[in-house]
Design a protein around this motif. Structure first.
Motif, PDB file in Angstrom:
ATOM      1  N   THR A   1      65.439  42.060  42.626  1.00 20.99           N
ATOM      2  CA  THR A   1      64.902  43.386  43.051  1.00 20.99           C
ATOM      3  C   THR A   1      63.859  43.377  44.022  1.00 20.99           C
ATOM      4  N   GLY A   2      63.461  41.984  44.677  1.00 18.51           N
ATOM      5  CA  GLY A   2      62.510  42.113  45.590  1.00 18.51           C
ATOM      6  C   GLY A   2      61.191  42.777  45.147  1.00 18.51           C
ATOM      7  N   SER A   3      60.571  42.317  44.331  1.00 16.63           N
ATOM      8  CA  SER A   3      59.446  42.854  43.421  1.00 16.63           C
ATOM      9  C   SER A   3      58.426  41.680  43.104  1.00 16.63           C
ATOM     10  N   LEU A   4      57.109  42.316  43.569  1.00 22.67           N
ATOM     11  CA  LEU A   4      56.050  41.296  43.156  1.00 22.67           C
ATOM     12  C   LEU A   4      55.728  41.909  41.742  1.00 22.67           C
ATOM     13  N   TRP A   5      55.136  40.887  40.823  1.00 20.40           N
ATOM     14  CA  TRP A   5      54.708  41.551  39.524  1.00 20.40           C
ATOM     15  C   TRP A   5      53.153  40.886  39.524  1.00 20.40           C
ATOM     16  N   LEU A   6      52.134  41.998  39.008  1.00 24.31           N
ATOM     17  CA  LEU A   6      50.652  41.528  38.690  1.00 24.31           C
ATOM     18  C   LEU A   6      50.343  41.995  37.319  1.00 24.31           C
ATOM     19  N   TRP A   7      49.249  41.192  36.923  1.00 29.57           N
ATOM     20  CA  TRP A   7      48.508  41.577  35.832  1.00 29.57           C
ATOM     21  C   TRP A   7      47.304  41.968  36.167  1.00 29.57           C
ATOM     22  N   PRO A   8      46.874  43.155  36.410  1.00 32.43           N
ATOM     23  CA  PRO A   8      45.493  43.565  36.999  1.00 32.43           C
ATOM     24  C   PRO A   8      44.460  43.199  35.835  1.00 32.43           C
ATOM     25  N   THR A   9      43.348  42.590  36.485  1.00 32.68           N
ATOM     26  CA  THR A   9      41.951  42.417  35.761  1.00 32.68           C
ATOM     27  C   THR A   9      40.930  42.949  36.123  1.00 32.68           C
ATOM     28  N   GLN A  10      39.846  42.794  35.274  1.00 30.67           N
ATOM     29  CA  GLN A  10      38.477  43.267  35.951  1.00 30.67           C
ATOM     30  C   GLN A  10      38.107  42.758  37.040  1.00 30.67           C
ATOM     31  N   ASP A  11      38.520  41.276  37.385  1.00 27.55           N
ATOM     32  CA  ASP A  11      38.245  40.944  38.643  1.00 27.55           C
ATOM     33  C   ASP A  11      39.137  41.635  39.840  1.00 27.55           C
ATOM     34  N   GLU A  12      40.410  41.687  39.497  1.00 29.24           N
ATOM     35  CA  GLU A  12      41.311  42.074  40.467  1.00 29.24           C
ATOM     36  C   GLU A  12      41.791  43.489  39.688  1.00 29.24           C
ATOM     37  N   PRO A  13      41.438  44.697  39.897  1.00 25.32           N
ATOM     38  CA  PRO A  13      41.625  46.018  39.037  1.00 25.32           C
ATOM     39  C   PRO A  13      42.832  46.408  39.779  1.00 25.32           C
ATOM     40  N   ARG A  14      43.658  47.172  39.111  1.00 25.37           N
ATOM     41  CA  ARG A  14      44.820  47.867  39.905  1.00 25.37           C
ATOM     42  C   ARG A  14      44.657  48.521  40.785  1.00 25.37           C
ATOM     43  N   GLN A  15      43.569  49.377  41.234  1.00 24.09           N
ATOM     44  CA  GLN A  15      43.224  50.031  42.416  1.00 24.09           C
ATOM     45  C   GLN A  15      43.193  49.167  43.662  1.00 24.09           C
ATOM     46  N   LEU A  16      43.123  47.892  43.618  1.00 27.00           N
ATOM     47  CA  LEU A  16      43.005  46.908  45.074  1.00 27.00           C
ATOM     48  C   LEU A  16      44.499  47.049  45.571  1.00 27.00           C
TER      49      LEU A  16
ATOM     50  N   ALA B   1      33.271  34.365  54.963  1.00 19.53           N
ATOM     51  CA  ALA B   1      31.814  34.869  54.450  1.00 19.53           C
ATOM     52  C   ALA B   1      31.039  35.077  56.037  1.00 19.53           C
ATOM     53  N   ALA B   2      31.139  34.322  56.674  1.00 20.25           N
ATOM     54  CA  ALA B   2      30.615  34.472  58.158  1.00 20.25           C
ATOM     55  C   ALA B   2      31.225  35.108  59.131  1.00 20.25           C
ATOM     56  N   SER B   3      32.386  35.790  59.025  1.00 21.70           N
ATOM     57  CA  SER B   3      32.909  36.574  59.837  1.00 21.70           C
ATOM     58  C   SER B   3      32.409  38.032  59.893  1.00 21.70           C
ATOM     59  N   GLU B   4      32.738  38.941  60.653  1.00 19.35           N
ATOM     60  CA  GLU B   4      32.361  40.279  60.989  1.00 19.35           C
ATOM     61  C   GLU B   4      32.863  41.162  59.916  1.00 19.35           C
ATOM     62  N   LEU B   5      34.039  40.863  59.265  1.00 17.42           N
ATOM     63  CA  LEU B   5      34.844  41.634  58.150  1.00 17.42           C
ATOM     64  C   LEU B   5      33.785  41.690  57.105  1.00 17.42           C
ATOM     65  N   LYS B   6      33.751  42.802  56.651  1.00 19.50           N
ATOM     66  CA  LYS B   6      33.024  43.272  55.526  1.00 19.50           C
ATOM     67  C   LYS B   6      33.846  43.033  54.126  1.00 19.50           C
ATOM     68  N   LEU B   7      33.374  42.286  53.206  1.00 20.19           N
ATOM     69  CA  LEU B   7      34.096  41.995  51.884  1.00 20.19           C
ATOM     70  C   LEU B   7      33.636  42.802  50.849  1.00 20.19           C
ATOM     71  N   VAL B   8      34.333  43.580  50.242  1.00 22.33           N
ATOM     72  CA  VAL B   8      34.100  44.785  49.354  1.00 22.33           C
ATOM     73  C   VAL B   8      34.286  44.301  48.005  1.00 22.33           C
ATOM     74  N   ASP B   9      33.279  44.051  47.187  1.00 17.87           N
ATOM     75  CA  ASP B   9      33.338  43.922  45.844  1.00 17.87           C
ATOM     76  C   ASP B   9      34.172  44.831  44.907  1.00 17.87           C
ATOM     77  N   SER B  10      35.271  44.231  44.196  1.00 21.77           N
ATOM     78  CA  SER B  10      35.997  45.105  43.613  1.00 21.77           C
ATOM     79  C   SER B  10      35.755  44.973  41.863  1.00 21.77           C
ATOM     80  N   ASP B  11      35.106  44.272  41.618  1.00 20.89           N
ATOM     81  CA  ASP B  11      34.846  43.963  40.058  1.00 20.89           C
ATOM     82  C   ASP B  11      33.533  45.075  39.656  1.00 20.89           C
TER      83      ASP B  11
END
Length: 217
Positions: free
Chosen positions: A133-148, A95-105
């Motif tokens: 298969t070397g795969s990750l699996w995700l269930w997108p949510t409103q908090d972490e939508p698939r476009q992320l 939070a205190a760094s120079e990195l801009k945290l962009v809200d995805s929700d």
């Protein structure tokens, strides 16, 4: 009477009882019997073979590793959720760094241009991974939508080593997909890639050019 009606009538009037699902042998898609270390080795071998990057860390210093990744890749704007513990920890740490945290929700229509033109990376949790298969699996949510995970040039995924399973079948069985199948499960096996008619493979054409998996032990 139409052919459809005739078929349905025959099914309803069966004299030998209702139809039963045939007995299936799933041995070909499960039963690998790999150990924890074997699963981890197989997952890393396959995902790095298609340009995925894997970084191992202990759980108590994974945020330090994330900061190093952000610095090394010159990430200035990072999109992430709010509610998931992974996102919450990142927000507290950076939070205190120079990195801009962009809200995805947010409704994608409200930040579509920012997402496609200004965000350098998207960070997500994952539900687990598949060793075969070397795969990750995700269930997108409103908090972490698939476009992320599908839009920014870099996708940073945070994976717990203990959540790697042998096969996709084992994931489906262990997490009860037959009772509550996700509406939009994502399987991610490396950065975005595509091939032309001459089978020349190109990365990052329709999505992230880089996939960084932070594996927490």
């Amino acid at each position: 009477m139409s052919a459809r009606d005739t078929i349905l009538r025959r099914l309803r009037e069966r004299t030998d009882g209702p139809l039963a699902a045939p007995k299936s042998d799933f041995a070909v898609v499960t039963g690998r019997g790999w150990s924890h270390d074997e699963r981890l080795e197989r997952f890393e071998r396959w995902i790095t073979s298609v340009h995925g990057e894997v970084i191992h860390t202990q759980r108590d210093n994974w945020l330090e590793v994330l900061s190093q990744v952000v610095s090394a890749k010159s990430i200035r704007r990072l999109a992430l959720g709010r509610e998931h513990p992974v996102a919450a920890e990142v927000r507290m740490e950076l939070a205190a760094s120079e990195l801009k945290l962009v809200d995805s929700d947010r409704d994608v229509e409200g930040w579509q241009r920012e997402l496609f033109e200004q965000v350098d990376a998207g960070l997500t949790s994952v539900r687990g991974a598949i060793a075969e298969t070397g795969s990750l699996w995700l269930w997108p949510t409103q908090d972490e939508p698939r476009q992320l995970s599908l839009v920014p040039p870099i996708h940073i995924a945070v994976l717990d080593a203990s959540s790697i399973e042998d096969t996709l079948f084992d994931v489906i069985e262990a997490h009860g997909w037959s009772q509550q199948m996700p509406t939009n499960a994502l399987l991610i096996s490396g950065p975005s890639k595509t091939a032309d008619i001459e089978q020349t493979l190109a990365y990052g054409v329709h999505g992230p050019k880089e996939l960084v998996v932070i594996v927490r032990h």
